[in-house]
Design a protein around this motif. Structure first.
Motif, PDB file in Angstrom:
ATOM      1  N   ILE A 235     -26.590  25.058   8.283  1.00  0.00           N
ATOM      2  CA  ILE A 235     -28.088  25.276   8.384  1.00  0.00           C
ATOM      3  C   ILE A 235     -27.442  25.875   6.608  1.00  0.00           C
ATOM      4  O   ILE A 235     -26.935  26.339   6.105  1.00  0.00           O
ATOM      5  CB  ILE A 235     -28.123  26.111   8.643  1.00  0.00           C
ATOM      6  N   VAL A 236     -28.680  25.015   6.122  1.00  0.00           N
ATOM      7  CA  VAL A 236     -29.139  25.405   4.653  1.00  0.00           C
ATOM      8  C   VAL A 236     -29.720  26.762   4.054  1.00  0.00           C
ATOM      9  O   VAL A 236     -31.526  26.070   4.525  1.00  0.00           O
ATOM     10  CB  VAL A 236     -29.196  24.378   3.335  1.00  0.00           C
ATOM     11  N   GLU A 237     -29.798  27.684   3.399  1.00  0.00           N
ATOM     12  CA  GLU A 237     -30.536  28.568   2.796  1.00  0.00           C
ATOM     13  C   GLU A 237     -31.115  27.880   1.303  1.00  0.00           C
ATOM     14  O   GLU A 237     -31.018  27.773   0.161  1.00  0.00           O
ATOM     15  CB  GLU A 237     -29.963  30.168   2.239  1.00  0.00           C
ATOM     16  N   LEU A 238     -32.159  28.038   1.842  1.00  0.00           N
ATOM     17  CA  LEU A 238     -33.644  27.566   0.074  1.00  0.00           C
ATOM     18  C   LEU A 238     -34.305  28.268   0.124  1.00  0.00           C
ATOM     19  O   LEU A 238     -34.876  29.181   0.506  1.00  0.00           O
ATOM     20  CB  LEU A 238     -33.859  26.342   0.327  1.00  0.00           C
ATOM     21  N   ASP A 239     -35.084  28.074  -1.494  1.00  0.00           N
ATOM     22  CA  ASP A 239     -36.052  29.266  -2.180  1.00  0.00           C
ATOM     23  C   ASP A 239     -37.040  28.015  -3.229  1.00  0.00           C
ATOM     24  O   ASP A 239     -35.593  27.890  -3.880  1.00  0.00           O
ATOM     25  CB  ASP A 239     -36.220  30.416  -2.343  1.00  0.00           C
ATOM     26  N   ASP A 240     -37.789  27.699  -3.062  1.00  0.00           N
ATOM     27  CA  ASP A 240     -38.099  27.625  -4.174  1.00  0.00           C
ATOM     28  C   ASP A 240     -38.019  26.263  -4.335  1.00  0.00           C
ATOM     29  O   ASP A 240     -37.609  26.040  -5.397  1.00  0.00           O
ATOM     30  CB  ASP A 240     -38.919  28.034  -5.353  1.00  0.00           C
ATOM     31  N   THR A 241     -37.730  25.128  -3.129  1.00  0.00           N
ATOM     32  CA  THR A 241     -37.205  23.943  -3.488  1.00  0.00           C
ATOM     33  C   THR A 241     -37.189  23.470  -2.335  1.00  0.00           C
ATOM     34  O   THR A 241     -38.037  23.530  -1.629  1.00  0.00           O
ATOM     35  CB  THR A 241     -35.636  23.961  -3.864  1.00  0.00           C
ATOM     36  N   SER A 242     -36.829  21.893  -2.193  1.00  0.00           N
ATOM     37  CA  SER A 242     -36.917  21.067  -1.842  1.00  0.00           C
ATOM     38  C   SER A 242     -35.861  20.205  -0.840  1.00  0.00           C
ATOM     39  O   SER A 242     -34.658  20.230  -1.774  1.00  0.00           O
ATOM     40  CB  SER A 242     -37.617  19.817  -2.014  1.00  0.00           C
ATOM     41  N   LEU A 243     -35.928  19.468   0.070  1.00  0.00           N
ATOM     42  CA  LEU A 243     -34.939  19.246   1.056  1.00  0.00           C
ATOM     43  C   LEU A 243     -34.830  17.773   1.708  1.00  0.00           C
ATOM     44  O   LEU A 243     -35.977  18.014   2.373  1.00  0.00           O
ATOM     45  CB  LEU A 243     -33.673  20.999   2.248  1.00  0.00           C
ATOM     46  N   VAL A 244     -34.562  16.645   1.206  1.00  0.00           N
ATOM     47  CA  VAL A 244     -35.208  15.487   2.297  1.00  0.00           C
ATOM     48  C   VAL A 244     -33.785  14.527   2.361  1.00  0.00           C
ATOM     49  O   VAL A 244     -32.527  14.640   1.934  1.00  0.00           O
ATOM     50  CB  VAL A 244     -35.834  14.686   0.388  1.00  0.00           C
TER      51      VAL A 244
ATOM     52  N   ARG B 210     -33.791  29.306   6.150  1.00  0.00           N
ATOM     53  CA  ARG B 210     -32.751  28.388   6.895  1.00  0.00           C
ATOM     54  C   ARG B 210     -33.037  27.608   7.196  1.00  0.00           C
ATOM     55  O   ARG B 210     -34.394  27.118   8.074  1.00  0.00           O
ATOM     56  CB  ARG B 210     -32.091  29.826   7.338  1.00  0.00           C
ATOM     57  N   ILE B 211     -32.418  25.956   7.017  1.00  0.00           N
ATOM     58  CA  ILE B 211     -33.065  24.856   7.184  1.00  0.00           C
ATOM     59  C   ILE B 211     -32.006  23.668   7.313  1.00  0.00           C
ATOM     60  O   ILE B 211     -30.481  24.124   7.083  1.00  0.00           O
ATOM     61  CB  ILE B 211     -33.687  23.847   5.401  1.00  0.00           C
ATOM     62  N   GLY B 212     -32.459  23.649   8.377  1.00  0.00           N
ATOM     63  CA  GLY B 212     -31.219  22.951   9.280  1.00  0.00           C
ATOM     64  C   GLY B 212     -30.922  21.527   9.372  1.00  0.00           C
ATOM     65  O   GLY B 212     -31.987  20.689   9.029  1.00  0.00           O
ATOM     66  N   ILE B 213     -30.354  20.819   9.271  1.00  0.00           N
ATOM     67  CA  ILE B 213     -30.015  19.522   8.635  1.00  0.00           C
ATOM     68  C   ILE B 213     -29.599  18.727   9.975  1.00  0.00           C
ATOM     69  O   ILE B 213     -28.822  18.980  10.426  1.00  0.00           O
ATOM     70  CB  ILE B 213     -28.814  19.214   8.104  1.00  0.00           C
ATOM     71  N   GLN B 214     -29.852  17.773  10.643  1.00  0.00           N
ATOM     72  CA  GLN B 214     -30.648  17.449  11.880  1.00  0.00           C
ATOM     73  C   GLN B 214     -29.080  16.550  11.734  1.00  0.00           C
ATOM     74  O   GLN B 214     -28.363  16.011  10.613  1.00  0.00           O
ATOM     75  CB  GLN B 214     -31.250  16.072  12.085  1.00  0.00           C
TER      76      GLN B 214
END
Length: 151
Positions: free
Chosen positions: A37-46, A21-25
């Motif tokens: 919050i986005v949910e990811l697996d085996d990927t990138s968020l930039v 679970r990755i937050g976007i500021q």
């Protein structure tokens, strides 16, 4: 998970097999405040945006994303652009490029690419999702009620 600030790489899933679970500021707030919050697996968020690297001089704000034709900071439709794809290198290049391209050209570019999703934040507190992000491929939850998803 590797977190380099605006660049996050997830490798597989968490040890309990759940998604990362990755937050976007929130670009209008300090570190740790996020819009969604986005949910990811085996990927990138930039994420790219002008809100962390800037200078105020004589009443003007200058940020680090420059127009290659003028040398001055780009004026964009966005306050933040987050790209989600397997390649961190591609995500980094696209987040800055799409920020500079603006809404129409940026969205057209992202929607033309396989395996690429985007989350755009705007000055008027809208969250704009690319086609692949809005069609159910991206798990997310909006956490800041001052923002709304643009339909």
């Amino acid at each position: 998970m590797v977190n380099l600030g605006g660049n996050v790489l997830t490798l597989g899933r968490k040890p309990d097999e759940s998604l990362w679970r990755i937050g976007i500021q929130d670009p209008d707030d300090g570190r740790g405040a996020y819009v969604m919050i986005v949910e990811l697996d085996d990927t990138s968020l930039v994420t790219s945006g002008p809100y962390e690297r800037f200078l105020e001089f004589e009443g003007e704000t200058y940020h680090h994303i420059l127009d290659t034709k003028t040398g001055f900071p780009v004026e964009s439709d966005f306050t933040s652009v987050s790209i989600i794809t397997q390649s961190s290198f591609l995500a980094d290049a696209l987040s800055t490029s799409v920020y500079a391209l603006g809404y129409e050209k940026g969205m057209d570019l992202i929607n033309s690419l396989d395996g690429v999703q985007a989350v755009f934040l705007t000055d008027d507190k809208e969250v704009v999702l690319s086609e692949k992000a809005s069609d159910g491929e991206l798990g997310y939850s909006l956490t800041d009620e001052t923002y709304r998803i643009k339909e």
